[in-house]
Design a protein around this motif. Structure first.
Motif, short mmCIF file in Angstrom:
data_model
loop_
_atom_site.label_atom_id
_atom_site.label_comp_id
_atom_site.label_asym_id
_atom_site.label_seq_id
_atom_site.Cartn_x
_atom_site.Cartn_y
_atom_site.Cartn_z
N PRO A 86 0.91 -1.25 0.04
CA PRO A 86 0.07 -0.09 0.11
C PRO A 86 0.74 1.11 0.10
O PRO A 86 1.94 1.43 0.70
CB PRO A 86 -0.83 -0.01 1.24
CG PRO A 86 -0.26 -1.19 2.26
CD PRO A 86 0.50 -2.08 1.30
N TRP A 90 3.56 7.52 5.32
CA TRP A 90 3.55 8.98 5.42
C TRP A 90 4.90 9.53 5.79
O TRP A 90 5.07 10.89 5.96
CB TRP A 90 2.46 9.20 6.85
CG TRP A 90 2.76 8.16 7.98
CD1 TRP A 90 2.00 6.97 7.92
CD2 TRP A 90 3.85 7.90 8.57
NE1 TRP A 90 2.70 6.01 9.16
CE2 TRP A 90 3.46 6.65 9.52
CE3 TRP A 90 5.14 8.55 9.13
CZ2 TRP A 90 4.55 6.14 10.39
CZ3 TRP A 90 5.89 8.16 9.78
CH2 TRP A 90 5.82 6.86 10.40
N LEU A 99 12.64 1.32 8.87
CA LEU A 99 11.79 0.24 9.24
C LEU A 99 12.30 -1.12 9.32
O LEU A 99 11.81 -2.11 9.71
CB LEU A 99 10.44 0.50 8.80
CG LEU A 99 9.29 1.39 9.32
CD1 LEU A 99 8.26 1.44 8.45
CD2 LEU A 99 9.07 1.16 10.69
N LEU A 102 13.30 -3.17 12.07
CA LEU A 102 12.25 -3.13 13.11
C LEU A 102 12.67 -4.39 14.11
O LEU A 102 12.51 -4.35 15.14
CB LEU A 102 10.91 -3.18 12.54
CG LEU A 102 9.73 -2.94 13.30
CD1 LEU A 102 9.80 -1.54 13.97
CD2 LEU A 102 8.52 -3.09 12.57
N PHE A 109 12.77 6.27 20.39
CA PHE A 109 12.93 7.69 20.34
C PHE A 109 14.27 8.00 19.91
O PHE A 109 14.54 8.90 19.09
CB PHE A 109 12.41 8.20 21.85
CG PHE A 109 11.22 8.11 22.21
CD1 PHE A 109 10.18 9.14 21.42
CD2 PHE A 109 10.51 7.38 23.08
CE1 PHE A 109 8.83 9.25 21.80
CE2 PHE A 109 9.14 7.25 23.25
CZ PHE A 109 8.38 8.28 22.57
N PRO B 205 6.26 1.63 17.04
CA PRO B 205 7.12 1.42 15.89
C PRO B 205 6.49 0.31 14.79
O PRO B 205 6.36 0.01 13.75
CB PRO B 205 8.39 0.96 16.01
CG PRO B 205 8.65 1.53 17.60
CD PRO B 205 7.29 1.39 18.03
N LYS B 206 5.86 -0.76 15.68
CA LYS B 206 5.25 -1.67 14.95
C LYS B 206 3.75 -1.21 14.35
O LYS B 206 3.31 -1.59 13.21
CB LYS B 206 4.73 -3.02 16.05
CG LYS B 206 6.06 -3.44 16.32
CD LYS B 206 5.83 -4.51 17.39
CE LYS B 206 7.23 -5.11 18.02
NZ LYS B 206 7.33 -5.53 19.30
N ASP B 208 3.60 1.76 13.14
CA ASP B 208 4.17 2.42 11.91
C ASP B 208 4.09 1.29 10.90
O ASP B 208 3.83 1.54 9.68
CB ASP B 208 5.48 3.03 12.21
CG ASP B 208 5.49 4.07 13.14
OD1 ASP B 208 4.24 4.71 13.52
OD2 ASP B 208 6.45 4.54 13.51
N ALA B 209 4.69 0.08 11.02
CA ALA B 209 5.10 -0.71 10.00
C ALA B 209 3.61 -1.47 9.49
O ALA B 209 3.51 -1.75 8.35
CB ALA B 209 5.90 -1.98 10.63
N ALA B 211 1.35 0.25 8.33
CA ALA B 211 0.86 1.06 7.17
C ALA B 211 1.66 0.37 5.88
O ALA B 211 0.93 1.13 4.79
CB ALA B 211 1.54 2.51 7.50
N LEU B 212 2.42 -0.59 5.83
CA LEU B 212 3.11 -1.01 4.86
C LEU B 212 2.35 -2.27 4.47
O LEU B 212 2.86 -3.03 3.49
CB LEU B 212 4.47 -1.39 5.24
CG LEU B 212 5.62 -0.39 5.64
CD1 LEU B 212 6.78 -0.98 5.82
CD2 LEU B 212 5.45 1.04 4.68
N GLY B 213 1.44 -2.48 5.20
CA GLY B 213 0.56 -3.75 4.65
C GLY B 213 0.64 -4.85 5.56
O GLY B 213 1.78 -4.99 6.37
N VAL B 222 7.12 -8.25 12.60
CA VAL B 222 5.78 -7.72 13.53
C VAL B 222 4.72 -8.81 13.72
O VAL B 222 4.43 -9.43 12.53
CB VAL B 222 5.21 -6.64 13.13
CG1 VAL B 222 3.92 -6.28 13.73
CG2 VAL B 222 6.09 -5.36 12.71
N HIS B 266 3.37 11.70 12.50
CA HIS B 266 2.72 10.68 11.98
C HIS B 266 3.56 9.28 12.85
O HIS B 266 2.73 8.33 12.91
CB HIS B 266 3.11 10.09 10.58
CG HIS B 266 2.35 11.30 9.57
ND1 HIS B 266 1.13 11.26 9.41
CD2 HIS B 266 2.72 12.46 9.26
CE1 HIS B 266 0.69 12.19 8.29
NE2 HIS B 266 1.83 12.95 8.24
N ALA B 267 4.57 9.33 13.21
CA ALA B 267 5.29 8.17 13.70
C ALA B 267 4.61 8.09 15.17
O ALA B 267 4.33 9.02 15.73
CB ALA B 267 6.87 8.43 14.04
N LEU B 269 5.04 6.89 17.89
CA LEU B 269 6.14 7.13 19.32
C LEU B 269 5.64 8.55 19.57
O LEU B 269 5.54 8.91 21.00
CB LEU B 269 7.36 6.85 19.04
CG LEU B 269 7.97 5.59 19.02
CD1 LEU B 269 9.41 5.47 18.93
CD2 LEU B 269 7.53 4.90 20.59
#
Lengths: 255, 321
Positions: A86, A90, A99, A102, A109, B205-206, B208-209, B211-213, B222, B266-267, B269
């Motif tokens: 997708p 952002w 990422l 991860l 932070f 952070p997870k 956030d991820a 958002a990548l599907g 994740v 957006h992030a 955290l």
């Protein structure tokens, strides 16, 4: 340690994609996955990454089914570049690439210096260093594809699975990307790429997995599989075969 | 305005909003009595007004706004829908049915809170059960389940309003618009807030991820089901705690996260703590205005919120790209 499909059968409703697929990827190998549209290339890669449950059989990593690995544990060993993602991310290109770390827990932070260095290197490797601060969604299609490759480089798994890694890339970046990926194999990693160009497979890969329409497959050394007859059968068209300076080309003649 | 200046402004709004909520109200204490009372000294009446009456309400307003804003952040990423807010799961609807039934039966104070909690917990339980049954993958179905529940609760609320005697009607309407006048101790809600923020930051952070599907997030390590589950339960818990305290305050959960995203956060955290700060301050300020504008009348906090907050959103929409 190897990543292997053991009698792997994948089905989608109404169709068997691959039937009892057996092949084994070892560290240092470069595999090309070739086949017509809908033959199951993406599904096989997704199954190797533990993202798709087989109808029967299994994918094993170091002899243990990937389904038994934790997600985080698996992410440090097997990474995948998907065909579609997708486009809703952002952040900046750098945020996106970061990422990849991860699974290492490098997303708190305070920036982790090791992750920052890896991200910078990965961006430089795909020629996006100048675009680090640019919002990811404003990148062009090809730039986005390179950012996705960079994210996989930051993830740095032992096995890199790439579904059409060269999509949207211009000629120079296609070459740079595939050379960079092939070079990773020289450093003990394994690369499995779904490709559409037999000549790229012949030039950069040492093994090939051919997936036919009929759920059949051939897997083995590139020099025996990337030849005119198997490729003509695979794609259902007539090819010519040229060999020049050790490089093999297969221009299509007719369907 | 840079992002760090915006972040600083949002964080500074917290003490300012709370100070305003302590200083202003239906009784004008004047600086000579207010100053010492704020510092814990001064005359006993002023101290009781500031710390006995205004402080619990100020913290209740802050907690409910912060909880709703964080719930909004979580639901928007979870359902991949920028228009998701705590109302979509039917939780505020369930709380409304419980609270209005209690008011209709003549109950006040703690009984209304308990009934609101029961209604909210019931609705949250239903949605969580539905989500667990459907598996975390099919977000649309979870969303539709919530919408269906909300519709049922909405219908019940309408029926109760139509049948309510005039005497109870005002209390019921106020509850529906958000009402902090009967809020009890804010302590439980503040505890829930701390837990929810901690959970949201831990999985930030997870999120956030995500958002990548789903597939990409999984391949990055994740455990998507667990992260979605944690976010879902945190959002539901936050909503329950907020609505039982302050009634069905709308707007905060939808607009605060979106406004912060427009400014460039957006992030998760950072987005989560900032949403808590902004949502809490906004409701504290709105409630202070509601109390202090036309004493002894109290204006419904939900209406003030929309009047104050919606123009801010419009300005942000006009000024940002």
């Amino acid at each position: 340690m190897s990543l292997a499909a053991k009698a792997l059968t994948l089905r989608v409703p109404g169709r068997t994609l691959v039937d009892a697929l057996d092949f084994e990827v070892k560290p240092g190998e470069r595999w090309a996955v070739l086949g017509p549209n809908g033959a199951g290339k993406s599904s096989v890669l997704a199954a190797l990454a533990g993202l798709r449950d087989p109808a029967s059989g299994a994918v094993t990593l170091a002899g243990r089914p990937v389904a038994q690995y934790g997600r985080r544990e698996l992410a440090s060993r097997v990474g995948i570049l998907l065909q579609d993602e997708p486009e809703s991310f952002w952040g900046s290109t750098l945020d996106y690439v970061r990422l990849g770390a991860l699974a290492r827990g490098g997303a708190g932070f305070a920036p982790d210096p090791a992750v920052e260095r890896d991200a910078d290197e990965a961006l430089a490797a795909v020629d996006l260093g100048a675009h680090a601060a640019q919002p990811y969604r404003t990148l062009s299609g090809g730039e986005r594809q390179r950012a996705r490759i960079a994210q996989l480089l930051v993830q740095a798994p032992h096995y890199l699975l790439l579904d059409e890694p060269l999509t949207h890339l211009d000629l120079r970046h296609q070459l740079a990307a595939i050379e960079g990926l092939a070079a990773l194999a020289g450093r003990g990693r394994a690369v499995v790429m779904a490709l559409h160009e037999p000549w790229l497979a012949a030039r950069y890969c040492d093994h090939a997995l051919l997936l036919y329409d009929s759920a059949r497959f051939s897997a083995g050394p590139a020099e025996s599989l990337l030849r005119r007859e198997p490729l003509e059968r695979l794609y259902g068209c007539t090819l010519e075969a040229f060999a020049e300076a050790g490089r093999r080309l297969f221009p299509p003649v007719s369907t | 305005m840079t992002r760090s200046a915006a972040a600083l402004a949002v964080l500074l709004a917290v003490p300012l909003a709370l100070a305003a909520a302590l200083a202003l109200g239906s009784v004008d204490l004047g600086w000579s009595r207010l100053g010492p009372a704020l510092l814990g000294g001064g005359d006993e009446v002023a101290r009781e007004i500031v710390w006995g009456l205004r402080a619990p309400r100020a913290f209740a307003a802050f907690a409910s706004g912060a909880l709703l804003a964080v719930a909004g952040v979580l639901l928007q990423i979870l359902l991949r829908n920028p228009l998701a807010d705590p109302g979509v799961l039917g939780i505020s609807g369930g709380a409304a049915v419980g609270a209005l039934a209690a008011i209709l039966a003549g109950a006040t104070g703690a009984t209304v809170h308990a009934a609101a909690f029961a209604g909210a917990a019931f609705a949250a339980g239903l949605v969580i059960l539905a989500a667990a049954r459907l598996g975390s993958v099919d977000v649309t179905r979870v969303l539709l389940t919530g919408v269906a529940l909300a519709a049922i609760f909405g219908a019940v609320v309408s029926l109760m309003l139509a049948l309510a005697p005039a005497m109870q009607l005002q209390g019921m309407l106020f509850w529906l618009l958000g009402d902090l006048s009967a809020a009890g101790s804010p302590l439980p809600a503040l505890v829930v807030l701390a837990i929810v923020i901690a959970v949201a930051i831990a999985i930030g952070p997870k999120l956030d991820a995500l958002a990548l599907g789903t597939d990409k997030a999984r391949s990055l390590g994740v455990h998507v089901g667990a992260v979605r589950g944690a976010a879902f339960v945190a959002a539901a818990g936050a909503t329950v705690a907020a609505v039982m305290l302050a009634g069905a305050i709308g707007f905060v959960g939808l607009v605060v996260p979106q406004a912060l995203r427009l400014v460039g956060f957006h992030a998760h955290l950072r987005l989560v703590p900032l949403a808590a700060a902004a949502g809490g301050s906004l409701v504290a300020v709105a409630d202070t205005i509601g109390r202090a504008a036309f004493p002894p009348l109290e204006l419904p906090v939900g209406a003030i919120l929309a009047l104050v907050g919606a123009p801010v959103l419009l300005v942000l929409l006009a000024k940002t790209r």
